[in-house]
Design an enzyme around this catalytic site. Structure first.
Site, PDB file in Angstrom:
ATOM      1  N   GLU A 219      39.579  39.770  28.282  1.00 30.83           N
ATOM      2  CA  GLU A 219      39.614  39.502  26.952  1.00 30.83           C
ATOM      3  C   GLU A 219      38.358  39.441  26.227  1.00 30.83           C
ATOM      4  OE1 GLU A 219      41.667  35.579  25.476  1.00 30.83           O
ATOM      5  OE2 GLU A 219      39.807  35.061  26.284  1.00 30.83           O
ATOM      6  N   ASP A 281      46.659  41.778  26.157  1.00 33.22           N
ATOM      7  CA  ASP A 281      46.109  41.307  25.016  1.00 33.22           C
ATOM      8  C   ASP A 281      44.657  42.106  25.310  1.00 33.22           C
ATOM      9  OD1 ASP A 281      45.216  39.404  26.931  1.00 33.22           O
ATOM     10  OD2 ASP A 281      44.695  38.251  25.495  1.00 33.22           O
TER      11      ASP A 281
END
Length: 537
Positions: A219, A281
């Site tokens: 991330e 993500d």
């Protein structure tokens, strides 16, 4: 991905299958390879062979890389050479003529602190400010910056600052791109390091969970690549990509947690189990950053393949390994097997729209993900507050695997930001409806009273309560960005003011990495410096 405050969600991995729902081994070319995308390569060497930006749109070509050395078409046919976007091209193999962020502007950092960079509007664009501007309490000396808010050229290389304000959204009454620059300089000085990066650079988490020290999550690499492309920092962008490629799982996606010594991190301290899978993500953000780089710089920078091809390759792996076709929704990563859990904050419709332009063969799939995601997200909202759970089932009902949360926390707090991007860039009415409910709740509380956690009914459930008055740059900032879709100008102004004026100890609690990253994103978004370059073709 796992927040520093929330190790719980990865405890489920012990019971998960490590295979994708469809075959996607890293030794095979991804589904999009036949359209010009080569398999992911670390590309530790090589030099830029051209600075022209890649074009979007048109008919997908089928013959591998496009002609010429300036990069391949993003989903569009070429007749040879490099296609420019909006009639502009970057100079010097992708580095910017005005310095600051390209390969010749900031140089390689030792411990993350560049030593060069050209002054832009009064603050250094190549490293930490030394005499510089205040960035929400992180002042290192000097006075408030002189703001330069002129609109930049909406063509490659989209040099910072752009100060482009979408006609759809309401921006703070007074913004200053130098606030975003100073916050980025602070972020880079504190969090970017060469230590344990294998000769490249990585984004570290200084105060993460489980007693770990300075770990890196995929991330953070995605965040760093997005920030670097919007801040003209091509050298850092390339280094972060190369670091990610040194830590791949069997499907060619970055392992979500890496220790400071370069080994996969311990995701379950009880059993000592180490991370082995991806986080969706992060992969979405990395692919989107690569697509922005293709439009901004073109070519390949210091990588061995073009930004365009690498973006397509990431997209192919995501569709093959992270999409759960039973529900037409992305799962949390590539190691969840038959276990499904939907994280609303992973839903990035603004990114999917660009992916559909790059990947015309799968445009229907990307557009279907947008429609399904909005359907589930709207169903997940609390009817009175508009707050969304951290995790849901495929219908939108709060539902988390054992040990994971369902309240509004550091994952779900990202939702208003991601959805506001889709409204500001694309005018999506479903986004505006969702954001209207959230702004009604946060606007009623007031920017100065927002805490970092809520039950879905609005009862405060903060994770950080000390020192007195502590907030979160993410919770406050994302709520303010969401409110840009409404006419609540006072709330938008108040949010911007708090991010700029409040001292760090009151806005950057644990995880400092996470809150500081989202402070930079918010100041970029609110000053008109974070938008999809494809909007200006």
């Amino acid at each position: 991905m796992v927040r520093a405050m929330a190790v719980y969600r990865w405890l489920i991995v012990a019971v998960l299958s490590v295979s994708c729902l469809v075959s996607c081994g890293s030794s095979d070319a991804p589904a999009l390879a036949e359209k010009g995308g080569d398999p992911v390569s670390s590309g530790s060497g090589g030099s830029s062979t051209g600075g022209s930006s890649d074009s979007l749109g048109g008919t997908a070509e089928t013959g591998g890389k496009s002609g010429g050395k300036g990069g391949s078409s993003l989903g569009g046919a070429k007749t040879g050479g490099s296609s420019s976007l909006s009639g502009g091209s970057s100079s010097g193999g992708g580095t910017h003529a005005n310095g600051g962020g390209g390969a010749s502007g900031g140089g390689s950092a030792t411990g993350g602190n560049p030593t060069g960079g050209t002054s832009v509007g009064g603050s250094s664009s190549g490293g930490a400010p030394t005499g510089g501007s205040s960035s929400g309490g992180a002042e290192t000396g000097g006075t408030e910056p002189v703001c330069t808010n002129s609109v930049g050229s909406l063509s490659p290389p989209y040099a910072f600052p752009q100060n482009f304000k979408s006609s759809r959204c309401h921006y703070p009454t007074k913004t200053c791109s130098e606030h975003a620059q100073a916050a980025y300089d602070q972020w880079k000085e504190e969090l970017v390091t060469t230590d344990g990066a294998g000769g490249f650079r990585r984004v570290r988490r200084p105060d993460n969970e489980s007693g770990g020290s300075d770990t890196t999550v995929s991330e953070g690499i995605g965040y760093g690549m997005m920030l670097a492309v919007f801040m003209d920092d091509q050298s850092l962008f390339d280094d972060l990509w190369k670091y990610s490629q040194a830590h791949l799982d069997g499907n060619g996606l970055m392992i979500w947690l890496i220790q400071s010594d370069g080994q996969p991190g311990v995701e379950d301290p009880g059993s000592g189990r180490r991370a082995s899978g991806s986080a969706t993500d992060a992969d979405e953000d990395i692919a989107w950053a690569l697509a922005q780089a293709a439009q901004k710089w073109g070519g390949n920078g210091s990588l061995s393949d073009s930004y365009a091809n690498l973006a397509r390759s990431m997209m192919g792996r995501m569709l093959a390994c992270e999409l759960d076709t039973r529900y037409n929704l992305f799962n949390a990563g590539d190691s969840w097997g038959e276990t499904f859990a939907w994280n609303p904050s992973y839903f990035a419709p603004n990114e999917y729209r660009l992916f559909a332009k790059l990947d015309t063969e799968h445009a229907q799939t990307w557009n279907g993900l947008i429609d399904k995601g909005y359907e589930v997200l709207a169903a997940s909202q609390d009817k009175s507050t508009g707050l969304v759970p951290a995790w849901t089932d495929a219908s939108g009902a709060p539902n988390a695997p054992p040990g994971m949360p369902t309240h509004y926390q550091y994952d779900s707090a990202r939702v208003p930001f991601r959805i506001a991007q889709d409204y500001c860039d694309n005018g999506e009415s479903r986004a505006q409806a969702i954001l209207g409910k959230l702004t009604g709740f946060f606007g009623g509380i007031g920017a100065d009273q927002i805490v970092d956690g809520y039950e879905l009914n609005g009862t405060p459930k903060p994770e950080n309560t000390s020192p007195d008055g502590v907030q979160s740059a993410l919770f406050v900032g994302a709520a303010g960005v969401g409110a840009m879709s409404t006419s609540n100008q006072d709330f938008v102004d108040s949010v911007y003011g708090r991010l700029v004026d409040q001292p760090d100890e009151l806005m950057l609690p644990r995880s400092r990495y996470f809150n500081l990253s989202w402070k930079v994103f918010t100041l970029l978004m609110m000053s008109g410096n974070l938008f999809d370059y494809a909007q200006h073709q």
